[in-house]
Design an enzyme around this catalytic site. Structure first.
Site, PDB file in Angstrom:
ATOM      1  N   SER A 549       0.843  -1.184   0.000  1.00 40.12           N
ATOM      2  CA  SER A 549       0.000   0.000   0.000  1.00 40.12           C
ATOM      3  C   SER A 549       0.890   1.249   0.000  1.00 40.12           C
ATOM      4  O   SER A 549       1.689   1.411  -0.917  1.00 40.12           O
ATOM      5  CB  SER A 549      -0.963  -0.040   1.183  1.00 40.12           C
ATOM      6  OG  SER A 549      -2.006   0.893   1.029  1.00 40.12           O
ATOM      7  N   ASP A 630      -8.428  -5.250  -6.084  1.00 37.58           N
ATOM      8  CA  ASP A 630      -8.018  -4.102  -5.276  1.00 37.58           C
ATOM      9  C   ASP A 630      -8.488  -2.836  -5.980  1.00 37.58           C
ATOM     10  O   ASP A 630      -7.929  -2.425  -6.990  1.00 37.58           O
ATOM     11  CB  ASP A 630      -6.497  -4.088  -5.124  1.00 37.58           C
ATOM     12  CG  ASP A 630      -6.001  -2.949  -4.242  1.00 37.58           C
ATOM     13  OD1 ASP A 630      -6.833  -2.150  -3.769  1.00 37.58           O
ATOM     14  OD2 ASP A 630      -4.783  -2.874  -4.015  1.00 37.58           O
ATOM     15  N   HIS A 662      -7.113  -5.720  -1.676  1.00 37.68           N
ATOM     16  CA  HIS A 662      -5.926  -5.015  -1.192  1.00 37.68           C
ATOM     17  C   HIS A 662      -5.100  -5.897  -0.257  1.00 37.68           C
ATOM     18  O   HIS A 662      -3.955  -5.585   0.039  1.00 37.68           O
ATOM     19  CB  HIS A 662      -6.378  -3.735  -0.471  1.00 37.68           C
ATOM     20  CG  HIS A 662      -5.316  -2.684  -0.328  1.00 37.68           C
ATOM     21  ND1 HIS A 662      -4.630  -2.159  -1.391  1.00 37.68           N
ATOM     22  CD2 HIS A 662      -4.826  -2.047   0.770  1.00 37.68           C
ATOM     23  CE1 HIS A 662      -3.774  -1.252  -0.965  1.00 37.68           C
ATOM     24  NE2 HIS A 662      -3.864  -1.162   0.334  1.00 37.68           N
TER      25      HIS A 662
END
Length: 687
Positions: A549, A630, A662
């Protein structure tokens, strides 16, 4: 702020010394062990305080999923016992006021519905609801006469049957095209289908029968609770059961760039429309809780619109006078879920705190905050008349339940679910350190020794960078980025809570705004230099950096702005191009806050720290990982990263999961993830 010694007394759970192990263990921890661990969550004390119900997740390896069941543990000692064994998942245990019934959410009928167990007389579980649509989450009124449920429905439907019929008809259609005229079009990992989470109440009879549901959130153009992670902590009944207060954000056409969650109050019978309790605050208001006597309402509130990581202050309103004030305004932490003491004088909450996540008691009158637990991570808690039961984990211990008094003190373990699996495993010791980071401000990090550490040897290093970016990687157990797995592979592990991390005061968290590649990179560079100087077992010539991320963004940023630091990189769901990220992500408020507005209004700030602008300087081999579901960091970001690497002629691999978001959640995918990462690290830094 006072700290008790409670957590420090958990010697077996919170060891942080860097000493040589005192006992031999035959093997290291593995990724297979990680996915097979039993996961404890959601402790709920019985009204008499003698038992705690909780959810336990086990891994069904063959079917590649987790399975949830309910367990019950005596608070004064004794072996826990399993309560549910039927097919399906069973979660969200909640007690009736008299302690006889344990309600829970179950999918055993093929649809998520509310069931209950008679813990006084025994017998099989019985359904409480048999609605045509699944229940997402629920709450019981304190008087036991009503249930509030959240269900996804079409806003224009007058009853549940209407939504069910429309969904059934849609499923039969041969066409698959979707038409949208406003955002969101998708959120987290799901395309929007036109339904919204709405709140309903049902009356509950002594025999467990329920009335037809009444929609109490009708007219609210928003989800109650919020999507994608909202739960029953976002709504509550008053002690007399006559009122419901819930959280919702009016969607309209601004939902994708608004954080204006409000509290709404409505009669539990739906006889009047909802009223907004927090309209003056255009930022987040969430998590309402009534005091035991019903006079006060507390909740958590942010002050800056558009900022999802602002400090969550504790607000208290006197419902008799209307006076509202902040509790503990001098406590520079962001509060988690709230619970009252029985006398209404103390609030309990948890918060990130200098690399740990502790349980706090807050005196409502004075605002004084007292830490009740020491180093480690509190994972849910339940306050009873005599004790507090809470989940607790550390870097080397998955979650189990513990009991302490209201003022802290020595903790008593109540469960040891993974004792057998972990009995022959040796974990690497760990230590927290601090150093002078950006602007010489104090920054903290951790180092973890390899499981087979031996004095005088040097070890390759996994340098892990956390996501968020407003988060913390500290003394807790993690199922996706667990340092003990790397330590088991023979690596030392280092991770830094750079500027932007939580638990060090709000100013520290705010410091990353508009400076994604600035202060955090300086902290990582200085932290890495400090670790190499301090710990002689770290081999700086055999090191790899890994992140997901925002951590994946930082991997891309490092590739172009610190290209000679590491022998290899691992980028999971990382941002490659800030411009395309802004125009394809779902929650626009995040990028707009972090980079000073929409891209079209302030392109220079988005481009200031854009990894895509520095590809010409890339040289380090990189493994790129992404999930096709995601929608927070869309998969094209990972594909673009891999394309840049390949076009530059840099050794690289791409691992794509078509069925993951994600995060990587499926057990067998998690093992594949770890195997791929391990092979990549072994190729470039050994181990």
């Amino acid at each position: 702020m006072r700290r008790s010694l409670a957590g420090i007394l958990l010697a077996f759970a919170t060891t942080t010394a860097m000493s040589t192990p005192t006992t031999d263990a035959p093997r290291p921890f593995t990724a297979d062990d990680l996915v097979r661990l039993e996961r404890v969550s959601d402790p709920q004390l019985s009204p008499d305080g003698k038992s705690v119900a909780y959810t336990l997740r086990r891994t069904d390896w063959d079917n590649n999923k987790g399975v949830l069941d309910l367990w019950l543990a005596p608070v004064d000692g004794g072996a826990p016992r399993q309560l549910t064994k039927a097919d399906g998942n069973h979660s969200e245990p909640r007690w009736s006021a008299d302690g006889r019934w344990l309600y829970f959410l179950s999918t055993r009928s093929g649809s998520a519905q509310i069931w209950r167990l008679d813990l006084a007389d025994g017998g099989d579980a019985r359904p409480v609801t048999e609605l045509p649509l699944p229940v997402s989450n629920y709450a019981l009124s304190p008087d036991g006469r009503r249930i509030a449920v959240s269900i996804d429905v079409f806003p224009d439907c007058k009853d549940l049957a209407c939504t069910k019929q429309r969904l059934d008809e849609r499923a039969k259609q041969k066409t698959t095209g979707m038409v949208f005229d406003k955002l969101f079009i998708r959120h987290w990992d799901t395309w929007k289908d036109g339904t919204r989470a709405q709140l309903f109440t049902l009356t509950l009879g002594d025999d467990g029968s329920t009335s037809d549901p009444v929609q109490v959130s009708r007219g609210i153009d928003g989800d109650a609770p919020s999507k994608p992670f909202g739960d029953a902590s976002e709504y509550t009944f008053s002690p007399d059961g006559k009122t419901v207060v819930f959280t919702a954000r009016i969607a309209g056409r601004t939902e994708a760039w608004s954080t204006n969650l409000d509290l709404w109050t409505v009669p539990a019978d739906g006889s009047q429309p909802p009223k907004n309790l927090t309209a003056p605050n255009e930022a987040v208001d969430i998590g309402p809780v009534f005091s035991p006597d019903g006079r006060f309402l507390v909740w958590r509130a942010m002050k800056r619109p558009g900022y999802e990581a602002d400090r969550l202050a504790i607000m208290l309103r006197d419902l008799k006078t209307g006076e509202t004030r902040e509790v503990a305004p001098g406590w520079d932490r962001s509060a988690g879920n709230l619970q009252f003491s029985a006398d209404g004088k103390t609030l309990y909450t948890s918060a990130d705190d200098v690399g740990s996540h502790r349980l706090f008691a807050i005196d409502i009158a004075s605002g004084e905050a007292t830490a009740l637990t020491g180093p480690g991570h509190v994972a849910g808690f339940s306050v009873g008349s005599e004790h507090i039961v809470y989940g607790f984990d550390t870097l080397t211990q998955p979650v189990d339940l513990y009991r302490i008094g209201h003022s802290g003190g020595e903790a008593t373990p109540l469960t040891q679910h993974n004792a057998a699996l972990l009995s022959d495993i040796h974990f690497g010791d760990y230590e927290q350190f601090s150093f002078a980071g950006w602007n010489d401000e104090t920054v903290y990090g951790y180092v973890v020794k390899p499981w087979n550490w031996s004095k005088g040897r040097k070890y390759p290093v996994a340098f892990i960078i956390h996501g968020g970016p407003q988060g913390s990687m500290g003394n807790d157990w993690h199922y996706r980025w667990n340092p003990s797995v790397y330590a088991a592979w023979g690596y030392a592990v280092v991770f830094i809570d750079f500027h932007g991390s939580t638990g060090y005061g709000q100013a520290f968290t705010d410091a990353i705004r508009g400076d994604w590649g600035g202060k955090p990179l300086v902290d990582l560079q200085k932290g890495w230099a400090h670790a190499l100087k301090t710990y002689d077992f770290l081999d700086g010539d055999k090191a790899a950096a890994l992140g997901a991320s925002y951590g994946g963004y930082m991997i891309n940023w490092i590739a172009g702005n610190w290209p000679d630091a590491f022998k290899a990189l691992v980028n999971h769901d990382g941002i490659f191009d800030n411009r395309s990220m802004y125009y394809t992500t779902e929650e626009l408020w995040f990028d707009e806050w972090e980079h000073g507005g929409p891209y079209f209004a302030n392109p220079q700030m988005h481009e200031k720290h854009n990894p895509a602008a520095h590809v010409a300087k890339w040289q380090t081999p990189m493994l790129v990982i992404h999930g096709e579901k995601d929608y927070r960091v869309p998969p094209e970001q990972g594909i673009a990263t891999f394309t840049a690497l390949q076009r530059r002629g840099i050794d690289s691999q791409l691992l794509i999961f078509p069925d993951e978001n994600h995060w990587v959640l499926k057990p067998q995918n998690s093992v594949q993830w770890h195997d791929t990462v391990r092979a990549w690290l072994q190729r470039w830094i050994g181990g």
